[in-house]
Write an enzyme that holds these catalytic residues in place. Structure first.
Site, PDB file in Angstrom:
ATOM      1  N   SER A  84       0.843  -1.200   0.000  1.00  0.00           N
ATOM      2  CA  SER A  84       0.000   0.000   0.000  1.00  0.00           C
ATOM      3  C   SER A  84       0.876   1.247   0.000  1.00  0.00           C
ATOM      4  O   SER A  84       2.021   1.212   0.460  1.00  0.00           O
ATOM      5  CB  SER A  84      -0.867   0.021   1.270  1.00  0.00           C
ATOM      6  OG  SER A  84      -1.513   1.263   1.419  1.00  0.00           O
ATOM      7  N   TYR A  89      -2.445  -1.012  10.939  1.00  0.00           N
ATOM      8  CA  TYR A  89      -2.470  -1.447   9.537  1.00  0.00           C
ATOM      9  C   TYR A  89      -1.199  -1.072   8.787  1.00  0.00           C
ATOM     10  O   TYR A  89      -0.622  -1.892   8.067  1.00  0.00           O
ATOM     11  CB  TYR A  89      -3.703  -0.823   8.878  1.00  0.00           C
ATOM     12  CG  TYR A  89      -3.823  -0.990   7.379  1.00  0.00           C
ATOM     13  CD1 TYR A  89      -4.270  -2.197   6.828  1.00  0.00           C
ATOM     14  CD2 TYR A  89      -3.528   0.063   6.512  1.00  0.00           C
ATOM     15  CE1 TYR A  89      -4.410  -2.332   5.445  1.00  0.00           C
ATOM     16  CE2 TYR A  89      -3.663  -0.071   5.139  1.00  0.00           C
ATOM     17  CZ  TYR A  89      -4.110  -1.270   4.616  1.00  0.00           C
ATOM     18  OH  TYR A  89      -4.244  -1.411   3.252  1.00  0.00           O
ATOM     19  N   LYS A 112       1.639  -3.164   6.166  1.00  0.00           N
ATOM     20  CA  LYS A 112       1.883  -2.890   4.746  1.00  0.00           C
ATOM     21  C   LYS A 112       3.363  -2.587   4.501  1.00  0.00           C
ATOM     22  O   LYS A 112       3.915  -2.950   3.457  1.00  0.00           O
ATOM     23  CB  LYS A 112       0.977  -1.751   4.282  1.00  0.00           C
ATOM     24  CG  LYS A 112      -0.491  -2.167   4.254  1.00  0.00           C
ATOM     25  CD  LYS A 112      -0.712  -3.209   3.163  1.00  0.00           C
ATOM     26  CE  LYS A 112      -1.819  -4.180   3.425  1.00  0.00           C
ATOM     27  NZ  LYS A 112      -2.040  -5.124   2.333  1.00  0.00           N
TER      28      LYS A 112
HETATM   29  N1  LIG Z   1      -8.776  -0.358  -1.265  1.00  0.00           N
HETATM   30  C1  LIG Z   1      -7.701   0.392  -1.035  1.00  0.00           C
HETATM   31  O1  LIG Z   1      -7.764   1.633  -1.076  1.00  0.00           O
HETATM   32  C2  LIG Z   1      -6.391  -0.246  -0.764  1.00  0.00           C
HETATM   33  C3  LIG Z   1      -6.249  -1.579  -0.489  1.00  0.00           C
HETATM   34  N2  LIG Z   1      -5.014  -2.108  -0.269  1.00  0.00           N
HETATM   35  C4  LIG Z   1      -4.841  -3.517  -0.010  1.00  0.00           C
HETATM   36  O2  LIG Z   1      -5.430  -4.265  -1.047  1.00  0.00           O
HETATM   37  C5  LIG Z   1      -5.829  -5.533  -0.565  1.00  0.00           C
HETATM   38  C6  LIG Z   1      -7.241  -5.814  -1.013  1.00  0.00           C
HETATM   39  O3  LIG Z   1      -8.092  -4.833  -0.455  1.00  0.00           O
HETATM   40  P1  LIG Z   1      -9.523  -4.464  -1.048  1.00  0.00           P
HETATM   41  O4  LIG Z   1      -9.746  -5.145  -2.323  1.00  0.00           O
HETATM   42  O5  LIG Z   1      -9.638  -3.000  -0.988  1.00  0.00           O
HETATM   43  O6  LIG Z   1     -10.461  -5.080   0.078  1.00  0.00           O
HETATM   44  P2  LIG Z   1     -11.863  -5.851   0.001  1.00  0.00           P
HETATM   45  O7  LIG Z   1     -12.419  -5.777   1.381  1.00  0.00           O
HETATM   46  O8  LIG Z   1     -12.687  -5.354  -1.126  1.00  0.00           O
HETATM   47  O9  LIG Z   1     -11.444  -7.356  -0.320  1.00  0.00           O
HETATM   48  C7  LIG Z   1     -10.683  -8.067   0.607  1.00  0.00           C
HETATM   49  C8  LIG Z   1     -10.422  -9.464   0.120  1.00  0.00           C
HETATM   50  O10 LIG Z   1      -9.555 -10.073   1.093  1.00  0.00           O
HETATM   51  C9  LIG Z   1     -10.184 -11.215   1.613  1.00  0.00           C
HETATM   52  N3  LIG Z   1      -9.938 -11.370   3.034  1.00  0.00           N
HETATM   53  C10 LIG Z   1     -10.272 -10.525   4.047  1.00  0.00           C
HETATM   54  N4  LIG Z   1      -9.967 -11.084   5.223  1.00  0.00           N
HETATM   55  C11 LIG Z   1      -9.430 -12.286   4.953  1.00  0.00           C
HETATM   56  C12 LIG Z   1      -8.946 -13.346   5.740  1.00  0.00           C
HETATM   57  N5  LIG Z   1      -8.950 -13.278   7.079  1.00  0.00           N
HETATM   58  N6  LIG Z   1      -8.470 -14.451   5.129  1.00  0.00           N
HETATM   59  C13 LIG Z   1      -8.468 -14.545   3.770  1.00  0.00           C
HETATM   60  N7  LIG Z   1      -8.934 -13.592   2.968  1.00  0.00           N
HETATM   61  C14 LIG Z   1      -9.406 -12.481   3.555  1.00  0.00           C
HETATM   62  C15 LIG Z   1     -11.665 -11.018   1.400  1.00  0.00           C
HETATM   63  O11 LIG Z   1     -12.314 -12.284   1.441  1.00  0.00           O
HETATM   64  C16 LIG Z   1     -11.674 -10.319   0.055  1.00  0.00           C
HETATM   65  O12 LIG Z   1     -11.557 -11.268  -0.967  1.00  0.00           O
HETATM   66  C17 LIG Z   1      -5.633  -5.482   0.941  1.00  0.00           C
HETATM   67  O13 LIG Z   1      -4.429  -6.144   1.276  1.00  0.00           O
HETATM   68  C18 LIG Z   1      -5.518  -4.003   1.239  1.00  0.00           C
HETATM   69  O14 LIG Z   1      -4.731  -3.756   2.375  1.00  0.00           O
HETATM   70  C19 LIG Z   1      -3.894  -1.347  -0.293  1.00  0.00           C
HETATM   71  C20 LIG Z   1      -3.996  -0.016  -0.532  1.00  0.00           C
HETATM   72  C21 LIG Z   1      -5.235   0.645  -0.792  1.00  0.00           C
HETATM   73  C1  LIG Z   2      -8.440   1.330   3.333  1.00  0.00           C
HETATM   74  C2  LIG Z   2      -7.865   2.630   2.898  1.00  0.00           C
HETATM   75  O1  LIG Z   2      -8.851   3.430   2.347  1.00  0.00           O
HETATM   76  C3  LIG Z   2      -6.812   2.418   1.877  1.00  0.00           C
HETATM   77  O2  LIG Z   2      -5.986   1.389   2.307  1.00  0.00           O
HETATM   78  C4  LIG Z   2      -4.734   1.765   2.218  1.00  0.00           C
HETATM   79  O3  LIG Z   2      -3.824   0.998   2.291  1.00  0.00           O
HETATM   80  C5  LIG Z   2      -4.628   3.192   2.011  1.00  0.00           C
HETATM   81  O4  LIG Z   2      -4.409   3.798   3.255  1.00  0.00           O
HETATM   82  C6  LIG Z   2      -5.941   3.557   1.456  1.00  0.00           C
HETATM   83  O5  LIG Z   2      -6.379   4.819   1.743  1.00  0.00           O
END
Ligand SMILES: NC(=O)C1=CN([C@@H]2O[C@H](COP(=O)(O)OP(=O)(O)OC[C@H]3O[C@@H](n4cnc5c(N)ncnc54)[C@H](O)[C@@H]3O)[C@@H](O)[C@H]2O)C=CC1
Ligand SMILES: C[C@H](O)[C@@H]1OC(=O)[C@H](O)[C@@H]1O
Length: 256
Positions: free
Chosen positions: A146, A159, A163
């Site tokens: 991230s 968090y 990351k």
């Molecule tokens: N959405 C954002 O702005 C950002 C997200 N990220 C990272 O991207 C990755 C994906 O996030 P998003 O798609 O936004 O989230 P989301 O909530 O839309 O999807 C999360 C995914 O991870 C899985 N997951 C959650 N807890 C779990 C567990 N205990 N065991 C196995 N799988 C699990 C869920 O089942 C789902 O498939 C994360 O690692 C997050 O930290 C990084 C930077 C920004």
């Molecule tokens: C969940 C936050 O909106 C997202 O996750 C990150 O890793 C960054 O801080 C984004 O803003």
């Protein structure tokens, strides 16, 4: 077709960024297996996303396996090998970000975040790397870190260290695995609209503020992560390892 006949696993591939990456890989000809947290709701979401992947004419499979279980990595690899035949690219994406203030952070919230995001990534990447070493012809490992590996967040004190840890894991595994031809890189998304931040961004002042900080003038969408992931997975990136690729619309560099 940058990924024709590559066999890819995406953790957290049921929805959000993982789904965006999985569909982009399938569009580029890869067979793609996915996992998600082991809940009834996620099983339905996984099955629906697998159908979308298969619509691209490639193979797919799903497994519900929670990242905080250290045995999960082996289950993910077994799923990929059983369904696809082998594992060429492993994308560790599953993660959680339960926004919370620091001084009263519940211990269980901190520990669960570290277990899912960092410990889960370590054991999954280790299992994937052992499979690639056994196959004997290299591979690509990508971790979704991230922008928060580089900058802080007052409601993300549990968090952001995970990351930064995942980014560091890719740097060290790039060294440990380079001799096996296995490349390890990190993707650093900015703010991408998904379920993880739906509640946080429902505050329109916060949402507008985040947009105003982003030079490209909008928040990210899951499919914005697809191209960068396809690049790092593909042979176009054959000399790229230990790299960190920001995908944030310019947010990180925008001081003033
Ligand atoms: N959405 C954002 O702005 C950002 C997200 N990220 C990272 O991207 C990755 C994906 O996030 P998003 O798609 O936004 O989230 P989301 O909530 O839309 O999807 C999360 C995914 O991870 C899985 N997951 C959650 N807890 C779990 C567990 N205990 N065991 C196995 N799988 C699990 C869920 O089942 C789902 O498939 C994360 O690692 C997050 O930290 C990084 C930077 C920004
Ligand atoms: C969940 C936050 O909106 C997202 O996750 C990150 O890793 C960054 O801080 C984004 O803003």
């Amino acid at each position: 077709m940058l990924l024709k006949d590559k066999n890819i696993f995406v953790t957290g591939g049921s929805r959000g960024i993982g789904r965006g990456i999985a569909l982009a890989c399938a569009e580029h000809g890869a067979n793609v297996a996915i996992s998600a947290e082991d809940t009834a709701a996620e099983r339905e979401t996984l099955a629906a996303t697998v159908a979308e992947i298969e619509a691209h004419g490639v193979k797919s499979a799903w497994v519900a396996a929670s990242a905080e279980n250290p045995d999960t990595g082996d289950r993910l690899v077994e799923t990929a090998v059983d369904a696809l035949g082998r594992l060429d690219v492993f994308i560790n994406n599953a993660g959680i970000c339960p926004f919370h203030s620091f001084l009263d952070m519940p211990r269980e919230t901190y520990l669960k975040t570290v277990d899912v995001n960092l410990n889960g990534a370590f054991f999954a990447v280790q299992a994937a790397a052992n499979q690639m070493v056994a196959q004997g012809d290299g591979g690509s490992i990508i971790a979704v870190s991230s922008i928060s590996a580089l900058v802080g967040g007052g409601m993300q004190t549990h968090y952001t260290p995970t990351k930064a840890g995942v980014l560091s894991l890719m740097q060290s595994t790039a060294i440990a695995l380079g001799g096996y031809g296995i490349r390890c890189n990190a993707l650093l998304p900015g703010t991408i609209e998904t379920d993880i931040n739906r509640e946080d961004l429902s505050d329109t002042r916060k949402r507008d503020y985040m947009i105003s900080r982003t030079p490209l003038g909008r928040l990210g969408a899951p499919d914005d992560m697809g191209g960068p992931a396809v690049f790092l997975a593909s042979d176009l990136a054959k000399y790229v390892t230990g790299a960190a690729l920001l995908v944030d619309g310019g947010l990180y560099v925008n001081l003033q």
